[in-house]
Structures are given as structure tokens and as C-alpha cells.
Design a protein around this motif. Structure first.
Motif, short mmCIF file in Angstrom:
data_model
loop_
_atom_site.label_atom_id
_atom_site.label_comp_id
_atom_site.label_asym_id
_atom_site.label_seq_id
_atom_site.Cartn_x
_atom_site.Cartn_y
_atom_site.Cartn_z
N ALA A 107 0.87 -1.18 0.00
CA ALA A 107 0.00 0.00 0.00
C ALA A 107 0.90 1.22 0.00
N VAL A 108 0.92 1.95 -1.10
CA VAL A 108 1.82 3.10 -1.19
C VAL A 108 1.05 4.34 -1.62
N GLY A 109 1.59 5.50 -1.26
CA GLY A 109 0.97 6.76 -1.63
C GLY A 109 -0.46 6.84 -1.16
N ALA A 110 -1.36 7.21 -2.07
CA ALA A 110 -2.77 7.30 -1.73
C ALA A 110 -3.35 5.95 -1.33
N GLY A 111 -2.71 4.86 -1.78
CA GLY A 111 -3.13 3.53 -1.34
C GLY A 111 -2.86 3.32 0.13
N CYS A 112 -1.75 3.89 0.62
CA CYS A 112 -1.45 3.85 2.05
C CYS A 112 -2.46 4.69 2.81
N SER A 113 -2.77 5.88 2.28
CA SER A 113 -3.78 6.73 2.91
C SER A 113 -5.12 6.02 2.98
N LEU A 114 -5.46 5.32 1.93
CA LEU A 114 -6.73 4.58 1.88
C LEU A 114 -6.80 3.55 2.99
N ALA A 115 -5.70 2.83 3.20
CA ALA A 115 -5.65 1.85 4.29
C ALA A 115 -5.78 2.52 5.64
N LEU A 116 -5.07 3.64 5.83
CA LEU A 116 -5.08 4.33 7.12
C LEU A 116 -6.44 4.93 7.45
N ALA A 117 -7.26 5.16 6.44
CA ALA A 117 -8.60 5.70 6.68
C ALA A 117 -9.53 4.67 7.31
N CYS A 118 -9.15 3.40 7.25
CA CYS A 118 -9.97 2.34 7.83
C CYS A 118 -9.81 2.31 9.35
N ASP A 119 -10.73 1.66 10.04
CA ASP A 119 -10.73 1.62 11.51
C ASP A 119 -9.80 0.56 12.07
N ILE A 120 -9.65 -0.53 11.35
CA ILE A 120 -8.81 -1.66 11.76
C ILE A 120 -8.02 -2.10 10.53
N ILE A 121 -6.72 -2.37 10.72
CA ILE A 121 -5.93 -2.91 9.61
C ILE A 121 -5.34 -4.25 10.04
N ILE A 122 -5.70 -5.30 9.32
CA ILE A 122 -5.09 -6.62 9.52
C ILE A 122 -4.22 -6.89 8.30
N ALA A 123 -2.92 -7.03 8.55
CA ALA A 123 -1.95 -7.11 7.46
C ALA A 123 -1.37 -8.50 7.31
N ALA A 124 -1.19 -8.91 6.06
CA ALA A 124 -0.43 -10.12 5.78
C ALA A 124 1.05 -9.82 6.02
N ASP A 125 1.82 -10.86 6.31
CA ASP A 125 3.22 -10.63 6.64
C ASP A 125 4.06 -10.19 5.44
N ASN A 126 3.47 -10.19 4.25
CA ASN A 126 4.17 -9.68 3.07
C ASN A 126 3.77 -8.24 2.75
N ALA A 127 2.93 -7.65 3.57
CA ALA A 127 2.43 -6.30 3.31
C ALA A 127 3.53 -5.26 3.55
N LYS A 128 3.42 -4.16 2.84
CA LYS A 128 4.35 -3.05 2.99
C LYS A 128 3.56 -1.75 2.84
N MET A 129 4.05 -0.69 3.51
CA MET A 129 3.41 0.61 3.40
C MET A 129 4.47 1.67 3.12
N SER A 130 4.09 2.67 2.35
CA SER A 130 5.02 3.75 2.06
C SER A 130 4.29 5.03 1.72
N GLN A 131 4.76 6.13 2.30
CA GLN A 131 4.30 7.47 1.91
C GLN A 131 5.21 7.94 0.78
N ILE A 132 5.03 7.36 -0.37
CA ILE A 132 5.99 7.46 -1.46
C ILE A 132 5.92 8.80 -2.22
N PHE A 133 4.98 9.65 -1.85
CA PHE A 133 4.73 10.90 -2.58
C PHE A 133 5.99 11.70 -2.88
N VAL A 134 6.88 11.81 -1.89
CA VAL A 134 8.06 12.67 -2.03
C VAL A 134 8.98 12.20 -3.16
#
Length: 259
Positions: A107-134
């Protein structure tokens, strides 16, 4: 009804699946608007008591904005946010029902934001997040400036946004970005267990809990005490409150109906 997502309801659980696997579920205007429409539909559908948001494919939740869909410096990015992204994030954040992110991959960029907008996040162990905008000379958007500091503090939020570094699943958990990390092959069962818990819970009370907690950052103690009193009145008028008290007195498990 939808071209770029899958909308499925079963046993009180609405699963919304971003369905552009060929581009790692990147967000174009059509998909963003469909996500907003789906959450608006969930809002008014009394049969839905919890939402699961996920992405199709095995390795990507959402790759952020689809840069091939016409984004350029000649485009007003601010207008695009106001017209498309912001209504999508608000539809999720203001939904009076719990939203679980099934974070099945990156989940990167706006995809990361989309995940963070949720109330609960359950992640698979292969998941990754990045605020890649910069990495393309932009700032964070789609709500990350709101969600990140609340979860990780202002200094860590600045680090993540100003470096755009990739955060692996375990570090996401340690930082408080996700609620839990499970083996990839156990993700579905973990999400289903949580979804069933919410689908059988006091839906209106959970919606009120979400609303009150969302207000806490903007209010002082006196204001929050009054907000609690107002919304406790509302909760006390529900059939689920009546059932909860009755079940407690009868020493049995309550059967909540969600109203």
C-alpha cells in the motif's frame, strides 16, 4: 454496477475489493468514484454491519494514484483531491460502521492513505506501506497528514513522509500503523473472524464510538464529556442496549440486531 471493484455482501459483511490487478489496483478517477459510491451505498444499507476493504491479487492492496491516467504538472492536483480523493476518504472515515482493511500486500501513496482511513488494519506478513509521494516531488495527501501523526507521532510521521521509505509489515505493527500481522495464508481467516465479531455486535453503538473518538482530537475534556453524554443517550435508546442489559441479567450472550 461497478467496473473497477467487486462489491459483495454476505451475513452482514460487505467486502469491497479494488479490482485493477493489472496495475496493482492503482487509483484512477473511475475507481475512486466507485469506492465513494460503494461506501455511500453501505451507509444506507441496514443489512451491512461491517465493511472489509481489500485489493485483488496477492501482492498489492493499492499502488496509489495511477500516474498513467493523465496526471501532470498541467493538472490541478488540488482540484483532483477536492473532487475525487477527499470525498472517498471522508466516506470511509465518517461511515457509522466499522471498516476493516484486509491489507493483502503493498500500500503506497494514496493507497497507504486509503488503508489508514480504515478503523482496523489486519496485514499479511508480506504487506508493505510507504508514503511514497516525495519520490515524485509531492506531499502526502488523501488524509495521511491527518492519520499518520495520530498513529505514530509528529516526528515519525515527518520521517515517513519526507523519506518515503518502505515500511515492512512487522515494523508497521511496531509503529502502530496496523493492528495485527498474520501469515499470508491466514489473512482470510483472521479478517473473517474480526468481521464476524463486528457483524454480530451492537452496530449503532460502534458507529457512535467511531464518531466520538473521531472528535477527540479537536475537543477538550469538558467538550468530550458532554459529547459522551449526548451519544450515550442515543445508544441508550437502541434495542441493542435493551438486549444487552437483558442478556446480562439472564447471564447469557446477547443477540444484537444492529439497531
Amino acid at each position: 454496477m461497478y467496473q473497477h471493484l467487486i462489491y459483495h455482501i454476505q451475513d452482514g459483511v460487505c467486502t469491497i475489493t479494488l479490482n485493477r490487478p493489472e496495475v496493482y489496483n492503482a487509483l484512477n478517477t473511475a475507481l475512486i468514484q466507485e469506492i465513494t459510491q460503494a461506501f455511500e451505498a453501505v451507509h444506507t444499507d441496514e443489512s451491512v454491519r461491517v465493511v472489509v476493504l481489500t485489493g485483488s491479487g496477492e501482492n498489492a492492496f493499492c499502488a496509489g494514484a495511477d500516474l498513467k491516467s493523465g496526471m501532470s504538472n498541467a493538472t490541478s492536483l488540488g482540484d483532483s483531491l477536492r473532487k475525487n480523493y477527499n470525498p472517498m476518504i471522508l466516506a470511509i472515515h465518517n461511515l457509522p460502521k466499522p471498516v476493516i482493511c484486509r491489507l493483502n500486500g503493498t500500500a503506497v501513496g494514496a493507497g497507504c492513505s486509503l488503508a489508514l482511513a480504515c478503523d482496523i488494519i489486519i496485514a499479511a506478513d508480506n504487506a508493505k506501506m510507504s508514503q511514497i509521494f516525495v519520490s515524485i516531488g509531492l506531499i502526502m495527501d488523501a488524509g495521511s497528514s491527518f492519520f499518520l501523526p495520530k498513529l505514530v507521532g509528529s516526528q515519525k510521521a515527518f520521517e515517513l513522509c519526507s523519506t518515503g521509505r518502505v515500511v515492512e509489515a512487522q515494523e508497521c505493527f511496531e509503529l502502530g500503523l496496523v493492528n495485527s500481522v498474520v501469515p499470508k495464508d491466514e489473512l482470510d481467516s483472521a479478517v473473517l473472524k474480526m468481521a464476524k465479531q463486528y457483524a454480530n455486535s451492537a452496530t449503532m453503538a460502534i458507529g457512535l464510538i467511531k464518531k466520538v473518538l473521531n472528535q477527540s482530537s479537536f475537543s477538550n475534556l469538558e467538550e468530550m464529556l458532554e459529547l459522551e453524554a449526548i451519544h450515550q443517550d442515543l445508544a441508550g435508546q437502541t434495542k441493542d442496549f435493551e438486549e444487552g442489559v437483558t442478556a446480562f441479567l439472564q447471564k447469557r450472550k446477547p443477540v444484537f440486531k444492529g439497531f
